[in-house]
Design an enzyme around this catalytic site. Sequence first.
Site, PDB file in Angstrom:
ATOM      1  N   LYS A  70       0.806  -1.220   0.000  1.00 51.50           N
ATOM      2  CA  LYS A  70       0.000   0.000   0.000  1.00 51.50           C
ATOM      3  C   LYS A  70       0.839   1.270   0.000  1.00 51.50           C
ATOM      4  O   LYS A  70       0.374   2.333  -0.419  1.00 51.50           O
ATOM      5  CB  LYS A  70      -0.926   0.006   1.215  1.00 51.50           C
ATOM      6  CG  LYS A  70      -2.087  -0.968   1.132  1.00 51.50           C
ATOM      7  CD  LYS A  70      -3.150  -0.466   0.174  1.00 51.50           C
ATOM      8  CE  LYS A  70      -4.429  -1.279   0.276  1.00 51.50           C
ATOM      9  NZ  LYS A  70      -5.497  -0.755  -0.591  1.00 51.50           N
ATOM     10  N   SER A 324       1.031  -9.819  -0.346  1.00 54.29           N
ATOM     11  CA  SER A 324       0.787  -8.376  -0.309  1.00 54.29           C
ATOM     12  C   SER A 324       0.953  -7.721   1.045  1.00 54.29           C
ATOM     13  O   SER A 324       1.028  -6.497   1.127  1.00 54.29           O
ATOM     14  CB  SER A 324      -0.628  -8.090  -0.836  1.00 54.29           C
ATOM     15  OG  SER A 324      -1.585  -8.789  -0.068  1.00 54.29           O
TER      16      SER A 324
END
Length: 525
Positions: A70, A324
């Site tokens: 992110k 992720s």
Amino acid sequence: MNSSLKQTAESSSAPAVDIGDADYLKRINTARVYDVAIESPLMQANQLSARIGNALYLKREDLQPVHSFKLRGAYNKIAQLSADERERGVICASAGNHAQGVALAGRNMGIRAVIVMPRTTPEIKVRAVAGFGGEIVLHGDSYDEASAHAMELQARDGLVYVHPYDDPDVIAGQGTIGMEIVRQHPQDIHAVFVCVGGGGLLAGVAAYIKSVRPDIRVIGVEPEDAASMGAALAAGERVTLPEVGLFADGVAVKQAGKEPFRLCSKHVDAMMTVSVDEICAAVRDIYEDTRALAEPAGALAVAGAKKYVEETGIENQDLVAITSGANVNFDRLSYIAERAELGERREALLAVTIPERPGSFRQFCMRIGDRSITEFSYRYADAQRAQVFCGVKLTNGVAERDTLIGDLEADGYEVIDMSRNEMAKLHVRHMVGGRARGAGDEVLFRVEFPERPGALLKFLNSVGDRWNISLFHYRNHGHAHGLVLVGMQVAPGEQADCRAALDALGYDYAEESQNPAYQLFLHSH
């Protein structure tokens, strides 16, 4: 092909580049991410690759400074702001990983960063955001509630809103992952698997890969209970899910983003869903190959890659899965470990009815054979029949489970497979028990079993058919010794013989008949 693998409306053979795609390609190639982000390594998961018969490479976004991808999108967005916008400061709503990216970007650029987080956000993510200098506002019990409050604060204070996924600059920042994959692995790639929440990561990766390597399949992976992008692509328009599961909190989004949906409609080859058990198994797979602990959302892509191989039967292909994120609360690990065995189909959970008579428990265990029992919960109910909750270790997956159930049923046992029963796995397995009004002369012992096949049967043979077992609870905890709580109906004149039998067994044990927890909750008064 299995229904969990849904093709998108447009095939990947559609024209790869139009004006919009060319703009995204430029945005991704010039994205400002490396001021704070690293080019994460692409490493082969050797053990998992050998198991699935394909070379699986992990794109290690869990190694970013905020342990999540992110940071890329958040920093790229903020880097594009004007001097006036930076002076006003930024605000975002996030369950955690986007929040850390915004907070770190704000700190590096010297601008104010207000972070609105749901009250349900894992504590590890709240602490991390505070450590990066973000101004935390906890509001609501979901991302949607936090987002609505962030919009109110944005309007009131004139802050710039940094959306976690529905913004071209954020999408372009995430798209640099696709750029790195293509550069790091110039050989053929059969498919790249990407976790999906609002869709920003999938959109950015797909936009880049389909612009430069349209032969590579791009597949999105969602939890079964939070599949907003899959539902949108199937319907041809964005839809809002009535509710979403929170286990993989990083992707718990009710509606896919508008711009991610547009890009995914054009470029994504397929969507998949995976279960909680499959996610937990993938967390363990990643750990065994890397010694890193992925968060549930961070393991989605690996779970999807494994399921894709199983459903398609492909062999000797190169696959890439983006790991992720790794912001997982430590106290969730026991739950993840417990469910991983079921996700790998290495354990069967069975509800079995056996006769209520001395020796029936031993006969049942003899029928299980040399298989390790991972859990056994039982409490006396009545004088005719007993219901037991049993976990059995499997070495041959579903086929072995089905054979075991068939063998038990052939012997007259009533068996219900609980391996896919969510309520049973979450709650009932820990609630089997209660007071047994017919269990007179009950004596309670705590016993340490050596954790090896045959240890339970050795105990039962020592007890023999002389005393009825009226309570039994055991769970494998991964230690050298299993901890067992066992109740037996032993007449007062036979208690010395009972203890002698236990002494002869050689297992460490202690009587717990006077333990207040037993007296309050289990003992029949």
